[in-house]
Structures are given as C-alpha cells and as structure tokens.
Design a protein around this motif. Sequence first.
Motif, short mmCIF file in Angstrom:
data_model
loop_
_atom_site.label_atom_id
_atom_site.label_comp_id
_atom_site.label_asym_id
_atom_site.label_seq_id
_atom_site.Cartn_x
_atom_site.Cartn_y
_atom_site.Cartn_z
N GLU A 123 5.44 -0.56 -3.57
CA GLU A 123 4.19 0.14 -3.32
C GLU A 123 4.28 0.99 -2.06
N ASP A 125 1.66 4.24 0.02
CA ASP A 125 0.71 5.31 -0.26
C ASP A 125 1.46 6.62 -0.42
N ALA B 153 -1.25 0.94 9.94
CA ALA B 153 -1.77 1.44 8.66
C ALA B 153 -1.65 0.35 7.60
N PHE B 154 -0.55 -0.36 7.62
CA PHE B 154 -0.35 -1.45 6.66
C PHE B 154 -1.41 -2.52 6.85
N SER B 156 -4.28 -2.23 8.13
CA SER B 156 -5.67 -1.80 7.93
C SER B 156 -6.03 -1.65 6.46
N ARG B 157 -5.06 -1.72 5.58
CA ARG B 157 -5.38 -1.57 4.15
C ARG B 157 -6.03 -2.84 3.63
N PRO B 158 -6.97 -2.68 2.70
CA PRO B 158 -7.66 -3.86 2.18
C PRO B 158 -6.68 -4.83 1.51
N THR B 160 -4.78 -7.07 2.96
CA THR B 160 -3.65 -7.54 3.77
C THR B 160 -3.94 -8.94 4.28
N ARG B 178 0.72 -8.27 1.36
CA ARG B 178 -0.39 -8.10 0.41
C ARG B 178 0.04 -8.71 -0.92
N GLU B 181 2.36 -7.16 -3.87
CA GLU B 181 3.22 -6.09 -3.37
C GLU B 181 4.46 -6.69 -2.73
#
Lengths: 202, 261
Positions: A123, A125, B153-154, B156-158, B160, B178, B181
């Motif tokens: 995965e 983004d 950024a990692f 802060s993603r929903p 986690t 996550r 993933e």
Amino acid sequence: MPALVLERPFVSAGRPAGNPDSNLVRSVRAGDEEAFRELFRRYGPVAHGLAFRLLRHEFMAEEVVQEVFLSLWRNPDGFREDRGSVRAWLMSTVHHKAVDTVRREEAERRRTRQQASWDVELEGDVGEAVVEEAAAQDVRAAVRAVLREIPPEQRQVLELMYFGGNTQAQIARDLEIPLGTVKARTLLGMRRLRGLLGEDRR
Amino acid sequence: MNSAGYEHDEIEALIAADALDGLEEADRLRLVQIMEEHGDECGECQALTREYAEAAADLASSLEPRALPAGAEDRLVAALRRSPDDSAEIVQLGDRTQRRERLQARAPSPARRWVAGAAAAALVAGAAGSLGYALGTRAAGDIEQLSAERLVAFMSRPGTRVLSFPPEGGQRLAVAFRPGEQTAFLVASGLRSLPNDRVYQLWVQPEGSTGVEPSGTFVPDDGTVVSAARVPQRFQALAVSVEPRGGSEQPTTEPIFATSL
C-alpha cells in the motif's frame, strides 16, 4: 569503438520531447528549480519503478529516489557529460543505492525470495497514474524485444543480477552452476544487449 | 595483454558486471585497481564504461514506470530549499567512477541521529503531534527529515495502530502498523549497543501460524532506530532477538522483547 551516448527522454513520464537532459542539468547547476522538476518528472517514475523492483517496498523505494534526486540538486557536478548520459547516471545511482539497501539487509533478501506469498499489495498513497508518451511506450517495447533476443540462460543471469540485486557468486550458488559460467553469461549477455540496443540507437 | 598486464577482455567482463552492480567485493577492488592504474587513461575502457552503463539503464527502461506518491515532487522541492548540510554524502552518490573509490557507507550524520532520536522518542511515547513539533523546531538533514515526514504521514492516516513492547531497563521499542497493510515502522530508543558482529532482528508471527518469520534487522544509532519494516497483512505477535550480522532464518537466541496483539 565509438561511444554511443544518446540524449533522449527514455521512458519519460508525460513530457514532450524538449530540452535535452544535459541542458537541464546545466540549469540545475544554476539553481533552476523548474529544470530540476522537469528532470524529476522525466525520470522519477522510471527510477521509482527500478527501486521498487529491487526493494519491493514502497517507502524504501521512494526514499532511494528522493536521495538520488536530492544528490542531483546538491551536487550536479557529479554528472559528467563525457562519462555518459544523464539517464544512465541517474539509473546507475538509483540502482546502486537500492542494491546497497538490499545487501545491508540479508534478512530482507530472504524475505524477497518469499515474495510470492507477500507481494499481494504494497500500500501507499501512490499518486496519479503515470501518463506516458506513446514514444516512451515504444521504447520500452523495443527494449523488451531486444531482451527476448538474448539467449534465456544469459538473460536469466542479467535479470537476477540487475533486478534481483544478486552478485555473480550468489547467482552461481543459487543456480548451482560454476562462477565462471555466470561470469561468461554476464559478459555475453551484456555484449548482446549493448550491441542490439546500440544498433537501435543508430 | 597490455603493458600493465591486463587483458581487455578481463576488464570488459568486470565493467559489464559492475554496471549491473553484480561484482563481489574482491572483483570490485580488482576493477578499482585496474582503473586506477590503467583505465583512466584508456579511451577504450572509458567507452566500455559508458556503453555498459547505457545498457544497464536500458534494462531499467524495460520496467513499467511507477508513479510516485501524490505531492512527492513538491515535498522534494521543499526539501532542497532547506539548507544543505551533508555534501559528503552527495559526492558519494556521484557517478560510477567516483563510487568505485568509495566502497563503504558513511557514518550517519549528527542530524540523522537527532531526527531518529526525536522520532523514536515521540512514537514510543505514542505522540505523533510532538514529533511534528520537534522536527519543525530543529535543523535536520533533508533526507532524514523527509523520512521523518513520511513517518508522521504514516502515523496520521486513519487506522494506524502502535504496538509497544514492554520497556526493558530503559530500552523502549514500538511498531506502528495498519491492519491489512504490509508497511510498518519500527522505532526504538535507549537500545543497548551491540558488538559489531551482532544485530537486532525483528520477528513476526503471522495470524494463524505457530512459527515466526524474519522481518528485518536493525542496528541502533546512539540507541535509536527509525526503520520502515514489512509485516504480513495480519499478524498476532512480534519479537526481537539479537542475531549474527546479516540476520538469521529463525531466532538463534531468546527474544529480548516480545509482545502480542
């Protein structure tokens, strides 16, 4: 033998054939951010594809690409026109960096061999799809066609080395063939690649 | 054979394999030696180096290009606007001829150590917000800052999750992941130094499995680690042991850290 160093937007990502690469590097030397962006757009996706092929890891692959392009910005004099094209310089640096990463992590290498079961989806983004020129797709098809002309046992060695990050000795062990055979296949395969693509460039 | 005792076929074989980064260290040193003594003045060797580099780049061009994450270009440009602080590293990333002369990796910069420490301290404390603040207030190497930004950024993603290992004598370690993933981040602080021939190795027990799989080796830098790792999409336990450099197929020592979901 003649030195064949072509400047071309090899497998570029959505750019018209325009300013030659070496001109862009000269502009980067002068601190031109737009020239830097152009080079990044031109070669970033190919560099990313190469790094990902070796590392099989989105974050690590992106990191390698970032490091290499930052190095281009900070030290554009690292590129010497008399030593080859910008494309070859960038791909060589990306490859070397990615292989370094792979080899530092021997356990990572073993995991890569288990890739079939893990490589469902990495995965991340990922941004918009790469939009390529038709010419870039043609170039890729041409390179693949050339690869098919190389005898399979030679092509296998080249692929294990370049895309697998293996040394010649590792390949000899894995394929259970003499090291000398691997070295011979490497040279023969690379000669054919150089010759066939050299003809293509003329 | 020329006056220096080299066959050009031998040199060509070394150059061709080096273009693929396929030489063993002994062969690379042999190539370095030959090029120093002979190649720099030899037009044929220089042409071979150029042409095989182009051939290797052609191999790269046979791959499908891969889009970089959205915003990668802007992040990169923002990074290069920050002041450079580690030009030594950049020279090392120069062309193949230069690299041949620099065979080993450099030591991490102080900036790298600082960012790693900040990231590790913030994550093991479960405080991504603190990490962002800390990074914004101190100078840091561009690469390291980009890595830390990706970690933020990692985080802060929903979705986690952070799995912490029980602290062990001031040593703290956690893994951010996550479910579903395969990318994870391992961070640690206060880890003890190891002998040069030893590394820490992360082990993961996939969901429904009774065995463990190797999930990467790491060496702390001033006690800290921030490292991307790959984990199965579903797993039930993690452990860390000390292993010989290069890692092991299976643990050879008792885990010093272990935790489960």
